[in-house]
Design a protein around this motif. Sequence first.
Motif, PDB file in Angstrom:
ATOM      1  N   THR A 189       0.856  -1.182   0.000  1.00  0.00           N
ATOM      2  CA  THR A 189       0.000   0.000   0.000  1.00  0.00           C
ATOM      3  C   THR A 189       0.894   1.234   0.000  1.00  0.00           C
ATOM      4  N   LEU A 190       0.300   2.389  -0.231  1.00  0.00           N
ATOM      5  CA  LEU A 190       1.064   3.637  -0.198  1.00  0.00           C
ATOM      6  C   LEU A 190       1.682   3.840   1.176  1.00  0.00           C
ATOM      7  N   LYS A 191       0.951   3.464   2.199  1.00  0.00           N
ATOM      8  CA  LYS A 191       1.421   3.616   3.586  1.00  0.00           C
ATOM      9  C   LYS A 191       2.694   2.820   3.835  1.00  0.00           C
ATOM     10  N   THR A 192       2.696   1.535   3.467  1.00  0.00           N
ATOM     11  CA  THR A 192       3.869   0.689   3.736  1.00  0.00           C
ATOM     12  C   THR A 192       5.050   1.057   2.835  1.00  0.00           C
ATOM     13  N   ASN A 193       4.766   1.480   1.619  1.00  0.00           N
ATOM     14  CA  ASN A 193       5.852   1.844   0.708  1.00  0.00           C
ATOM     15  C   ASN A 193       6.577   3.095   1.174  1.00  0.00           C
ATOM     16  N   LEU A 194       5.818   4.109   1.604  1.00  0.00           N
ATOM     17  CA  LEU A 194       6.442   5.349   2.067  1.00  0.00           C
ATOM     18  C   LEU A 194       7.276   5.125   3.326  1.00  0.00           C
ATOM     19  N   ASN A 195       6.926   4.098   4.078  1.00  0.00           N
ATOM     20  CA  ASN A 195       7.680   3.799   5.298  1.00  0.00           C
ATOM     21  C   ASN A 195       9.112   3.370   4.989  1.00  0.00           C
ATOM     22  N   THR A 196       9.343   2.878   3.769  1.00  0.00           N
ATOM     23  CA  THR A 196      10.702   2.478   3.372  1.00  0.00           C
ATOM     24  C   THR A 196      11.495   3.655   2.809  1.00  0.00           C
ATOM     25  N   TRP A 197      10.841   4.825   2.689  1.00  0.00           N
ATOM     26  CA  TRP A 197      11.498   6.011   2.136  1.00  0.00           C
ATOM     27  C   TRP A 197      11.655   7.107   3.194  1.00  0.00           C
ATOM     28  N   LYS A 198      11.884   6.690   4.422  1.00  0.00           N
ATOM     29  CA  LYS A 198      12.102   7.662   5.501  1.00  0.00           C
ATOM     30  C   LYS A 198      13.334   8.520   5.206  1.00  0.00           C
ATOM     31  N   ASP A 199      13.290   9.768   5.672  1.00  0.00           N
ATOM     32  CA  ASP A 199      14.358  10.756   5.484  1.00  0.00           C
ATOM     33  C   ASP A 199      14.461  11.241   4.036  1.00  0.00           C
ATOM     34  N   THR A 200      13.448  10.950   3.221  1.00  0.00           N
ATOM     35  CA  THR A 200      13.407  11.454   1.849  1.00  0.00           C
ATOM     36  C   THR A 200      12.624  12.765   1.813  1.00  0.00           C
ATOM     37  N   TRP A 201      13.144  13.768   1.107  1.00  0.00           N
ATOM     38  CA  TRP A 201      12.465  15.055   0.993  1.00  0.00           C
ATOM     39  C   TRP A 201      11.425  14.990  -0.111  1.00  0.00           C
ATOM     40  N   VAL A 202      10.198  15.382   0.226  1.00  0.00           N
ATOM     41  CA  VAL A 202       9.091  15.274  -0.721  1.00  0.00           C
ATOM     42  C   VAL A 202       8.199  16.510  -0.678  1.00  0.00           C
ATOM     43  N   ASN A 203       7.473  16.704  -1.767  1.00  0.00           N
ATOM     44  CA  ASN A 203       6.361  17.643  -1.837  1.00  0.00           C
ATOM     45  C   ASN A 203       5.087  16.828  -1.850  1.00  0.00           C
ATOM     46  N   VAL A 204       4.140  17.165  -0.991  1.00  0.00           N
ATOM     47  CA  VAL A 204       2.885  16.431  -0.905  1.00  0.00           C
ATOM     48  C   VAL A 204       1.744  17.362  -1.291  1.00  0.00           C
ATOM     49  N   TRP A 205       1.013  17.012  -2.346  1.00  0.00           N
ATOM     50  CA  TRP A 205      -0.139  17.804  -2.775  1.00  0.00           C
ATOM     51  C   TRP A 205      -1.395  17.324  -2.049  1.00  0.00           C
ATOM     52  N   ILE A 206      -2.061  18.234  -1.373  1.00  0.00           N
ATOM     53  CA  ILE A 206      -3.342  17.941  -0.731  1.00  0.00           C
ATOM     54  C   ILE A 206      -4.483  18.361  -1.660  1.00  0.00           C
ATOM     55  N   SER A 207      -4.304  19.468  -2.330  1.00  0.00           N
ATOM     56  CA  SER A 207      -5.238  19.961  -3.341  1.00  0.00           C
ATOM     57  C   SER A 207      -4.433  20.786  -4.336  1.00  0.00           C
ATOM     58  N   SER A 208      -5.114  21.418  -5.277  1.00  0.00           N
ATOM     59  CA  SER A 208      -4.410  22.220  -6.275  1.00  0.00           C
ATOM     60  C   SER A 208      -3.758  23.451  -5.656  1.00  0.00           C
ATOM     61  N   ASP A 209      -4.271  23.897  -4.497  1.00  0.00           N
ATOM     62  CA  ASP A 209      -3.747  25.102  -3.843  1.00  0.00           C
ATOM     63  C   ASP A 209      -2.881  24.802  -2.623  1.00  0.00           C
ATOM     64  N   VAL A 210      -2.977  23.593  -2.119  1.00  0.00           N
ATOM     65  CA  VAL A 210      -2.259  23.241  -0.880  1.00  0.00           C
ATOM     66  C   VAL A 210      -1.181  22.210  -1.179  1.00  0.00           C
ATOM     67  N   LYS A 211       0.065  22.598  -0.903  1.00  0.00           N
ATOM     68  CA  LYS A 211       1.212  21.721  -1.108  1.00  0.00           C
ATOM     69  C   LYS A 211       2.128  21.841   0.107  1.00  0.00           C
ATOM     70  N   LYS A 212       2.552  20.689   0.640  1.00  0.00           N
ATOM     71  CA  LYS A 212       3.386  20.699   1.838  1.00  0.00           C
ATOM     72  C   LYS A 212       4.721  20.042   1.556  1.00  0.00           C
ATOM     73  N   LEU A 213       5.787  20.683   2.047  1.00  0.00           N
ATOM     74  CA  LEU A 213       7.149  20.202   1.829  1.00  0.00           C
ATOM     75  C   LEU A 213       7.723  19.697   3.141  1.00  0.00           C
TER      76      LEU A 213
END
Length: 261
Positions: A189-213
Amino acid sequence: MENRQEAKKKIHLNEYMERLLEQRKHEVRKKDPINELNERKGEGLTSPSTMTTTEETRLLMEYIDRANIFHLLENNEKRGKSLKLRKFFKSKRNQQVEIYSAIGTESHYKEGKVSTVGRDFVMLTNLKERVWIPYSVIQSANIVYGIPNYSNTHQHYLYDNNLRTKLLRQFGETVSKRDLLKQQFIEETLKTNLNTWKDTWVNVWISSDVKKLGKIIDSEDKLIIAFMGKKEEIHFEEIRYIETIRLLSVFTYGFKNYYKK
């Protein structure tokens, strides 16, 4: 009446065996090249899976599999969409594809090589970044125009007997240590896969206007990212798109925020 009486007449085992052996004498025997070759090798005989040829059986199985997906799509659109996308991306693993997805009210386009096919997401990679796209936001997926639709030419002619033994005797421990084996045997799942990418810098889109780094800290119950000592918790249902970023972009973003303050 006579036919009915004959049908009801009991047949003893000895009489049945005699009739069966007599029928076999007059039976037209078809030549089976597979069993003939196996018999020469001393590997014994095997029963055919169907009355048709092996290639016809394979094509029929693929047809039934696809027909079941479309039938499920008619009755359960959400589950059918997930199965349909998984089937498509698995057939294009390590190939170039393009994906049109919806982030809020905006349409988003991404092109890349299919790296990981999960239960509820697909991961694409290119020369610049790695992206995670949930199936729920995908509107359309296709092969890239101008790039041939080829199958994987790599064949496993060389066998790793040590790995084969480990898979037979220590399956869970062996698979859990290798990402390639995880993708082969387990749909993450997305949850378990992201757990193997700890300490990786990412941008996360919540909506077209909201993005979290931020840097991935944890993804057990929620996706937790941190930036400049501040942690953000994001529900997985809110995630529309995730993209890795380079350190230079992180520093640039940090300086901009610092001068704004």
